[in-house]
Design an enzyme around this catalytic site. Structure first.
Site, short mmCIF file in Angstrom:
data_model
loop_
_atom_site.label_atom_id
_atom_site.label_comp_id
_atom_site.label_asym_id
_atom_site.label_seq_id
_atom_site.Cartn_x
_atom_site.Cartn_y
_atom_site.Cartn_z
N GLY A 123 5.13 37.76 55.14
CA GLY A 123 5.10 36.34 55.50
C GLY A 123 4.85 35.46 54.30
O GLY A 123 3.71 35.00 54.09
N TYR A 124 5.89 35.25 53.50
CA TYR A 124 5.76 34.36 52.33
C TYR A 124 6.49 33.03 52.60
O TYR A 124 5.88 31.97 52.60
CB TYR A 124 6.38 35.01 51.09
N SER A 125 7.82 33.11 52.81
CA SER A 125 8.64 31.89 52.87
C SER A 125 8.29 31.01 54.07
O SER A 125 7.95 31.52 55.14
CB SER A 125 10.12 32.25 52.97
N SER A 157 11.65 39.22 57.42
CA SER A 157 12.40 40.44 57.76
C SER A 157 11.50 41.41 58.51
O SER A 157 10.31 41.55 58.18
CB SER A 157 12.91 41.13 56.49
N GLU A 241 8.96 44.49 44.51
CA GLU A 241 10.13 44.29 45.38
C GLU A 241 11.40 44.32 44.55
O GLU A 241 12.36 45.00 44.87
CB GLU A 241 10.04 42.96 46.13
C1 LIG Z 1 18.10 38.33 54.46
C2 LIG Z 1 16.86 37.63 54.03
C3 LIG Z 1 15.66 38.25 54.17
C4 LIG Z 1 14.49 37.60 53.80
N1 LIG Z 1 13.30 38.21 54.01
C5 LIG Z 1 12.15 37.54 53.78
C6 LIG Z 1 10.90 38.11 54.10
O1 LIG Z 1 10.81 39.22 54.60
N2 LIG Z 1 9.78 37.38 53.88
C7 LIG Z 1 9.83 36.15 53.32
O2 LIG Z 1 8.79 35.56 53.12
N3 LIG Z 1 11.00 35.57 53.00
C8 LIG Z 1 12.17 36.24 53.22
N4 LIG Z 1 13.37 35.66 52.93
C9 LIG Z 1 13.39 34.31 52.41
C10 LIG Z 1 13.83 34.22 50.97
O3 LIG Z 1 12.82 34.71 50.12
C11 LIG Z 1 14.14 32.75 50.70
O4 LIG Z 1 15.25 32.40 51.52
C12 LIG Z 1 14.49 32.52 49.26
O5 LIG Z 1 13.34 32.66 48.46
C13 LIG Z 1 15.11 31.14 49.04
O6 LIG Z 1 14.34 30.14 49.62
P1 LIG Z 1 14.99 29.03 50.58
O7 LIG Z 1 15.78 29.74 51.63
O8 LIG Z 1 13.89 28.12 51.01
O9 LIG Z 1 16.02 28.26 49.67
P2 LIG Z 1 15.69 27.12 48.60
O10 LIG Z 1 14.49 27.53 47.82
O11 LIG Z 1 15.64 25.83 49.31
O12 LIG Z 1 16.95 27.20 47.67
C14 LIG Z 1 18.20 26.60 48.03
C15 LIG Z 1 19.12 26.69 46.82
O13 LIG Z 1 18.55 25.98 45.70
C16 LIG Z 1 18.44 26.84 44.57
N5 LIG Z 1 17.21 26.56 43.82
C17 LIG Z 1 15.97 26.35 44.35
N6 LIG Z 1 15.07 26.12 43.37
C18 LIG Z 1 15.76 26.22 42.19
C19 LIG Z 1 15.39 26.09 40.82
N7 LIG Z 1 14.13 25.84 40.44
N8 LIG Z 1 16.35 26.24 39.89
C20 LIG Z 1 17.64 26.50 40.23
N9 LIG Z 1 18.05 26.61 41.52
C21 LIG Z 1 17.13 26.48 42.49
C22 LIG Z 1 18.39 28.25 45.14
O14 LIG Z 1 18.84 29.21 44.20
C23 LIG Z 1 19.32 28.13 46.33
O15 LIG Z 1 20.65 28.30 45.91
C24 LIG Z 1 14.56 36.30 53.26
C25 LIG Z 1 15.78 35.67 53.11
C26 LIG Z 1 16.94 36.32 53.49
C27 LIG Z 1 18.23 35.62 53.35
#
Ligand SMILES: Cc1cc2nc3c(=O)[nH]c(=O)nc-3n(C[C@H](O)[C@H](O)[C@H](O)COP(=O)(O)OP(=O)(O)OC[C@H]3O[C@@H](n4cnc5c(N)ncnc54)[C@H](O)[C@@H]3O)c2cc1C
Length: 388
Positions: A123-125, A157, A241
């Site tokens: 539970g991070y995001s 996940s 990870e």
């Molecule tokens: C299949 C899947 C499984 C996952 N499992 C888990 C899980 O088990 N637990 C959990 O906690 N999370 C999980 N996640 C979440 C995942 O870690 C986040 O989706 C990811 O970190 C991106 O965050 P966001 O979706 O908020 O996108 P955002 O952070 O909003 O990013 C949107 C876009 O902006 C870009 N961006 C953002 N900041 C920057 C920067 N500083 N410089 C350049 N580009 C940038 C990103 O690259 C992306 O293209 C999962 C995601 C997926 C798709």
């Protein structure tokens, strides 16, 4: 670099080969070794090959870096099922507990992770904080000997199946830096006040979820590390990870599988593998995997010298994500219409696995940090470029 095996290492390799000759009855049903064969898991557990690199005191195998490499390679070559079934537990929750946990926490959780008793989730995001994880807002307030948690997580996940969660909460909203004031808690998913709402992905899988917390009470003894130390716990967990995600042997298996698909599929009565364009592309994939393997060797050399890995793991995470997506899309492309049938359809090629892999690209591309974030890490921390 000297990768010649010592006498002891050759003996260990032979032991692994013998074990595989004697015990490997069922090959893994997919290239990434995900399999839930209880009998196999019991046997590899008895050998202490689950958590093989973990210290013996906590129930691991105490294997050296080279022994771990030998074990993984032999297992991958023979397409053996994974070593252990508790995916997140083995990949990053366990290592974090070993590094930051109390003796009680180690006793309570590590044996269950090794035995694969249940799954963990992470539970991070949060809805507004993914890449910018350190700004997370899910709140934990210490009341007596319990933290009271309120807030929301997303994209968690395995949450629909997990028994426990490694959770990040903000325990202090009044800090100078956003990286301070974050605390890591280990949470029983059956605790009252937790609501899991599964999210269906575009390939039809329901593996992740939104998770809501309303006055969820977590005993203070389930805090991992000190209060406010959550960011350090996370950084070490995420490095694990990324390194666990970056497995070259898994990609080699997937390439073999791609070659088999191209050999079996025909166009004008001839196997597609005879097409020079397809062979060229397969050769390119092979070269990219080899580059990744050699890069992995550089990290291995570092580890053998006793230096810990950190940002380097982002390089292979980035490469693996690109490769997996490109291979799946390539298969769908050369299979033509047949490649578009999803699993469940009688016309699906190999149960529709290539279209499923292709549509599941966010798993490997976004999960564990997006490509942009990996590039930022490589630019700033490896190449020493100015911060963005
Ligand atoms: C299949 C899947 C499984 C996952 N499992 C888990 C899980 O088990 N637990 C959990 O906690 N999370 C999980 N996640 C979440 C995942 O870690 C986040 O989706 C990811 O970190 C991106 O965050 P966001 O979706 O908020 O996108 P955002 O952070 O909003 O990013 C949107 C876009 O902006 C870009 N961006 C953002 N900041 C920057 C920067 N500083 N410089 C350049 N580009 C940038 C990103 O690259 C992306 O293209 C999962 C995601 C997926 C798709």
């Amino acid at each position: 670099m000297d990768f010649d095996l010592t006498k002891d290492e050759i003996a260990f390799r032979d032991e692994v080969r013998q074990f595989l000759d004697d015990n490997l009855k069922q090959k893994t049903d997919n290239e990434f070794g995900v399999s839930f064969d209880a009998d196999w898991n019991k046997k590899v557990r008895e050998k202490r090959w689950v958590g093989f690199g973990w210290p013996k005191e906590v129930g691991g195998g105490g294997g050296t870096i080279m022994e771990q490499v030998i074990l993984k390679e032999e297992m991958a070559t023979r397409k053996a099922p994974a070593l252990g079934t508790c995916f997140m537990g083995l990949a990053w929750v366990g290592p974090s507990i070993i590094e930051y946990g109390t003796e009680e926490q180690k006793k309570r959780f590590i044996p269950d992770i090794l035995d694969g008793k249940y799954q963990w989730c992470t539970g991070y995001s949060e809805p507004n904080y993914g890449s910018d994880l350190a700004s997370l807002q899910c709140k934990g307030v210490l009341e007596g000997d319990e933290y009271v948690v309120n807030g929301q997580k997303i994209w968690t996940s395995l949450a629909p199946f997990a028994a426990w969660m490694i959770l990040l909460v903000r325990t202090d909203f009044d800090t100078q830096s956003k990286h301070e004031g974050i605390t890591c808690l280990l949470v029983d998913m059956k605790t009252p006040g937790i609501e899991v709402r599964p999210i269906e992905n575009m390939a039809g899988g329901r593996f992740f979820a939104e998770v809501f917390f309303t006055d969820v009470r977590v005993p203070v003894e389930n805090r991992l590390g000190k209060e406010g130390q959550g960011w350090a716990v996370t950084v070490s967990a995420l490095a694990n990870e990324r390194s666990s995600i970056a497995e070259v042997s898994a990609l080699q298996r997937r390439l073999e599988s791609l070659i088999t698909t191209a050999r079996q599929a025909t166009r004008h009565g001839k196997p597609l593998l005879e097409d020079p364009g397809i062979r060229r592309q397969i050769a390119r994939f092979e070269a990219r995997i080899e580059a990744m393997r050699l890069n992995g060797m550089r990290y291995l050399t570092k580890q053998i010298k006793g230096e810990p890995l950190s940002s380097e793991t982002s390089v292979n995470k980035l490469h693996r994500a690109n490769l997996e997506v490109d291979m799946a899309e390539f298969a769908v492309e050369f299979l033509g219409n047949a490649g578009l049938h999803m699993r469940g359809s009688d016309d699906a090629v190999e149960g529709g696995k290539w279209i499923f892999n292709s549509l599941s690209w966010p798993d490997v591309v976004i999960g564990g940090g997006t490509p942009n974030i990996q590039r930022n890490i490589i630019a700033e921390r490896i190449l020493g470029l100015p911060k963005d």
